[in-house]
Design a protein around this motif. Sequence first.
Motif, PDB file in Angstrom:
ATOM      1  N   ALA A  15       1.784  44.821 -12.912  1.00 30.32           N
ATOM      2  CA  ALA A  15       1.875  43.385 -13.219  1.00 30.32           C
ATOM      3  C   ALA A  15       2.894  42.740 -12.281  1.00 30.32           C
ATOM      4  N   GLY A  16       3.998  43.449 -12.042  1.00 27.24           N
ATOM      5  CA  GLY A  16       5.023  42.958 -11.103  1.00 27.24           C
ATOM      6  C   GLY A  16       4.421  42.750  -9.722  1.00 27.24           C
ATOM      7  N   ASP A  17       3.618  43.728  -9.296  1.00 30.80           N
ATOM      8  CA  ASP A  17       2.974  43.626  -7.971  1.00 30.80           C
ATOM      9  C   ASP A  17       2.060  42.402  -7.892  1.00 30.80           C
ATOM     10  N   LEU A  18       1.318  42.159  -8.974  1.00 28.59           N
ATOM     11  CA  LEU A  18       0.408  41.012  -9.020  1.00 28.59           C
ATOM     12  C   LEU A  18       1.189  39.703  -8.869  1.00 28.59           C
ATOM     13  N   CYS A  19       2.349  39.634  -9.554  1.00 31.85           N
ATOM     14  CA  CYS A  19       3.214  38.437  -9.440  1.00 31.85           C
ATOM     15  C   CYS A  19       3.645  38.256  -7.989  1.00 31.85           C
ATOM     16  N   LEU A  20       4.090  39.378  -7.371  1.00 29.53           N
ATOM     17  CA  LEU A  20       4.579  39.284  -5.978  1.00 29.53           C
ATOM     18  C   LEU A  20       3.479  38.767  -5.054  1.00 29.53           C
ATOM     19  N   LYS A  21       2.244  39.266  -5.269  1.00 27.85           N
ATOM     20  CA  LYS A  21       1.119  38.845  -4.404  1.00 27.85           C
ATOM     21  C   LYS A  21       0.865  37.355  -4.562  1.00 27.85           C
TER      22      LYS A  21
ATOM     23  N   GLY B 109       7.705  35.522   5.260  1.00 27.09           N
ATOM     24  CA  GLY B 109       7.590  36.981   5.220  1.00 27.09           C
ATOM     25  C   GLY B 109       8.239  37.554   3.972  1.00 27.09           C
ATOM     26  N   ARG B 110       8.007  38.852   3.772  1.00 24.82           N
ATOM     27  CA  ARG B 110       8.664  39.525   2.644  1.00 24.82           C
ATOM     28  C   ARG B 110       9.895  40.211   3.210  1.00 24.82           C
ATOM     29  N   PHE B 111      11.055  39.855   2.666  1.00 23.59           N
ATOM     30  CA  PHE B 111      12.298  40.409   3.184  1.00 23.59           C
ATOM     31  C   PHE B 111      12.540  41.809   2.631  1.00 23.59           C
TER      32      PHE B 111
ATOM     33  N   GLY C 214      11.662  44.070  -1.527  1.00 21.76           N
ATOM     34  CA  GLY C 214      11.625  43.952  -2.990  1.00 21.76           C
ATOM     35  C   GLY C 214      11.007  42.650  -3.456  1.00 21.76           C
ATOM     36  N   GLU C 215      11.758  41.888  -4.265  1.00 21.56           N
ATOM     37  CA  GLU C 215      11.235  40.613  -4.775  1.00 21.56           C
ATOM     38  C   GLU C 215      11.875  39.444  -4.034  1.00 21.56           C
ATOM     39  N   GLU C 216      12.230  39.687  -2.773  1.00 19.48           N
ATOM     40  CA  GLU C 216      12.876  38.658  -1.971  1.00 19.48           C
ATOM     41  C   GLU C 216      11.996  38.280  -0.772  1.00 19.48           C
TER      42      GLU C 216
ATOM     43  N   ILE D 133      14.181  33.417  -0.640  1.00 20.89           N
ATOM     44  CA  ILE D 133      13.582  33.115  -1.955  1.00 20.89           C
ATOM     45  C   ILE D 133      13.595  34.390  -2.785  1.00 20.89           C
ATOM     46  N   ASP D 134      14.260  34.358  -3.919  1.00 22.51           N
ATOM     47  CA  ASP D 134      14.362  35.568  -4.746  1.00 22.51           C
ATOM     48  C   ASP D 134      13.850  35.274  -6.159  1.00 22.51           C
ATOM     49  N   LEU D 135      12.938  36.119  -6.645  1.00 23.05           N
ATOM     50  CA  LEU D 135      12.396  35.881  -7.993  1.00 23.05           C
ATOM     51  C   LEU D 135      13.468  36.176  -9.047  1.00 23.05           C
ATOM     52  N   ASP D 136      13.443  35.371 -10.106  1.00 25.69           N
ATOM     53  CA  ASP D 136      14.490  35.497 -11.135  1.00 25.69           C
ATOM     54  C   ASP D 136      14.105  36.521 -12.199  1.00 25.69           C
ATOM     55  N   HIS D 137      15.066  37.315 -12.561  1.00 24.93           N
ATOM     56  CA  HIS D 137      14.898  38.324 -13.631  1.00 24.93           C
ATOM     57  C   HIS D 137      13.592  39.107 -13.461  1.00 24.93           C
ATOM     58  N   PHE D 138      13.322  39.512 -12.248  1.00 27.29           N
ATOM     59  CA  PHE D 138      12.057  40.194 -11.983  1.00 27.29           C
ATOM     60  C   PHE D 138      12.008  41.569 -12.644  1.00 27.29           C
ATOM     61  N   LYS D 139      13.181  42.147 -12.821  1.00 23.48           N
ATOM     62  CA  LYS D 139      13.266  43.468 -13.463  1.00 23.48           C
ATOM     63  C   LYS D 139      12.666  43.414 -14.880  1.00 23.48           C
ATOM     64  N   VAL D 140      12.909  42.252 -15.550  1.00 20.50           N
ATOM     65  CA  VAL D 140      12.404  42.089 -16.920  1.00 20.50           C
ATOM     66  C   VAL D 140      10.864  42.126 -16.917  1.00 20.50           C
TER      67      VAL D 140
HETATM   68  N1  LIG Z   1       6.488  45.587  -9.107  1.00 17.72           N
HETATM   69  C1  LIG Z   1       7.334  45.658  -8.092  1.00 17.72           C
HETATM   70  N2  LIG Z   1       8.638  45.540  -8.342  1.00 17.72           N
HETATM   71  C2  LIG Z   1       9.517  45.581  -7.323  1.00 17.72           C
HETATM   72  C3  LIG Z   1       9.093  45.755  -5.997  1.00 17.72           C
HETATM   73  N3  LIG Z   1      10.204  45.757  -5.210  1.00 17.72           N
HETATM   74  C4  LIG Z   1      11.254  45.602  -5.997  1.00 17.72           C
HETATM   75  N4  LIG Z   1      10.877  45.479  -7.301  1.00 17.72           N
HETATM   76  C5  LIG Z   1      11.668  45.340  -8.518  1.00 17.72           C
HETATM   77  O1  LIG Z   1      12.388  44.137  -8.478  1.00 17.72           O
HETATM   78  C6  LIG Z   1      13.456  44.264  -9.422  1.00 17.72           C
HETATM   79  C7  LIG Z   1      14.689  43.603  -8.845  1.00 17.72           C
HETATM   80  O2  LIG Z   1      15.666  43.631  -9.829  1.00 17.72           O
HETATM   81  P1  LIG Z   1      17.082  43.022  -9.639  1.00 17.72           P
HETATM   82  O3  LIG Z   1      17.570  43.259  -8.245  1.00 17.72           O
HETATM   83  O4  LIG Z   1      17.940  43.539 -10.751  1.00 17.72           O
HETATM   84  O5  LIG Z   1      16.877  41.471  -9.736  1.00 17.72           O
HETATM   85  P2  LIG Z   1      16.231  40.591 -10.875  1.00 17.72           P
HETATM   86  O6  LIG Z   1      15.867  41.348 -12.083  1.00 17.72           O
HETATM   87  O7  LIG Z   1      15.129  39.807 -10.225  1.00 17.72           O
HETATM   88  O8  LIG Z   1      17.422  39.638 -11.240  1.00 17.72           O
HETATM   89  P3  LIG Z   1      18.026  38.427 -10.417  1.00 17.72           P
HETATM   90  O9  LIG Z   1      17.621  38.582  -8.983  1.00 17.72           O
HETATM   91  O10 LIG Z   1      19.506  38.528 -10.556  1.00 17.72           O
HETATM   92  O11 LIG Z   1      17.477  37.189 -11.015  1.00 17.72           O
HETATM   93  C8  LIG Z   1      13.642  45.753  -9.689  1.00 17.72           C
HETATM   94  O12 LIG Z   1      13.184  46.043 -10.990  1.00 17.72           O
HETATM   95  C9  LIG Z   1      12.727  46.397  -8.662  1.00 17.72           C
HETATM   96  O13 LIG Z   1      12.153  47.604  -9.159  1.00 17.72           O
HETATM   97  C10 LIG Z   1       7.689  45.900  -5.768  1.00 17.72           C
HETATM   98  O14 LIG Z   1       7.222  46.042  -4.633  1.00 17.72           O
HETATM   99  N5  LIG Z   1       6.859  45.827  -6.822  1.00 17.72           N
END
Ligand SMILES: Nc1nc2c(ncn2[C@@H]2O[C@H](COP(=O)(O)OP(=O)(O)OP(=O)(O)O)[C@@H](O)[C@H]2O)c(=O)[nH]1
Length: 346
Positions: free
Chosen positions: A235-241, A259-261, A263-265, A219-226
């Motif tokens: 805020a990103g961390d809060l979403c992940l939790k 489990g958490r694989f 990053g945002e996966e 499971i991978d979050l979409d455009h999480f970088k944005v």
């Molecule tokens: N806040 C937070 N961000 C994280 C963590 N681990 C990874 N990230 C962020 O997750 C983002 C992943 O970005 P990308 O791999 O480009 O993927 P994405 O933006 O989700 O795009 P797609 O997967 O293609 O939809 C990066 O900005 C990482 O910094 C974390 O523990 N906390």
Amino acid sequence: MFIEKIRYEITLKASFLTFFIVSLATIIRPLMIEQDVLFTYIGVFNSLAMGCVFLYLKYTKPKSWYPMLFTCVGLLVLTPITVVSGGVNSQFTYLIPTIPIFIALVSNAKYTWITALIVIVLVIGLYFSIGISPDFTNEIVPQSKTASRALWLCLSVSLSTMLGVQFNRVYGALGDKISEQAETDLLTGLKNRRSVMSFLQTAIDQAKSKNGQLSVMMIDLDHFKVINDTYGHLAGDLCLKQVAQLIQHSVRDASDLAGRFGGEEFIVVIKDIDAQRATDIANIIRLSIEQKTVSLNDRKEVKVTATIGICSLNSEQLTSIEHCVDLADQALYLGKKNGRNRVEVA
Ligand SMILES: Nc1nc2c(ncn2[C@@H]2O[C@H](COP(=O)(O)OP(=O)(O)OP(=O)(O)O)[C@@H](O)[C@H]2O)c(=O)[nH]1
């Protein structure tokens, strides 16, 4: 697992040290005092017994019953020499109270109590055997002094047992906490990658032996970088939790694992379901994430979506964890390519 390894190391070192000390005493003692040759024979027997225990532990690495083996041999080593050197009046009795505390170090409370009971029965036996058993030291000790020594010996054994059990409790709880922390992802509280991989390996082995099936979801979050770039990493961390909680609620506690694989996966391992059922569950997870609104501290709200790749294999198709993860990853990649916020099956 972790604590078992420490216990094994302690037992191994203790058996080697005992072997070393008993051998040294067998060689040096006759140079210091005049003693019956029988003590040397017993010393040689004891050294050989402890040497065998050490080699056995080192080369076979037995799992749970080695503390009992060590106690039996420890008693076997101590008892004959104590009997022939004056029973409870022997200087070797000073070693007896160390046995329960050693068992507490390498084992559990139950084994410690059993050992303490055996040792106390042994001390009482030694007291009553005075006069019947051979005493090669030829020392004459009054009956009242012998009784007093037997009493103090039993009290010392009880004290060492209670301290050992107390230590074992604290040490065991600490070990459990360390093991749990080593398996948990700090941010989300889900199992970490290493722990999920080991669960997956066990699940593959079980599915193969029982002719079962297994599904793995990536499971991978979409455009999480944005989200990170717009609202910040906290805020990103809060979403992940919050996403982690949604995923956790969608798996069966007893048999499956989320489990958490990295990053945002996230990764989910589900036993005994086919691709269709896995897709249904994946869609439930995907929709719950889509419908979730993450409220940030400054009253802003964030919406997030996820893409899910599934691999569902039967016992014949299951080869390795890498193969399962790789297939689920390929499906995930396809999902990203096909527009995100969707489920794809490999
Ligand atoms: N806040 C937070 N961000 C994280 C963590 N681990 C990874 N990230 C962020 O997750 C983002 C992943 O970005 P990308 O791999 O480009 O993927 P994405 O933006 O989700 O795009 P797609 O997967 O293609 O939809 C990066 O900005 C990482 O910094 C974390 O523990 N906390």
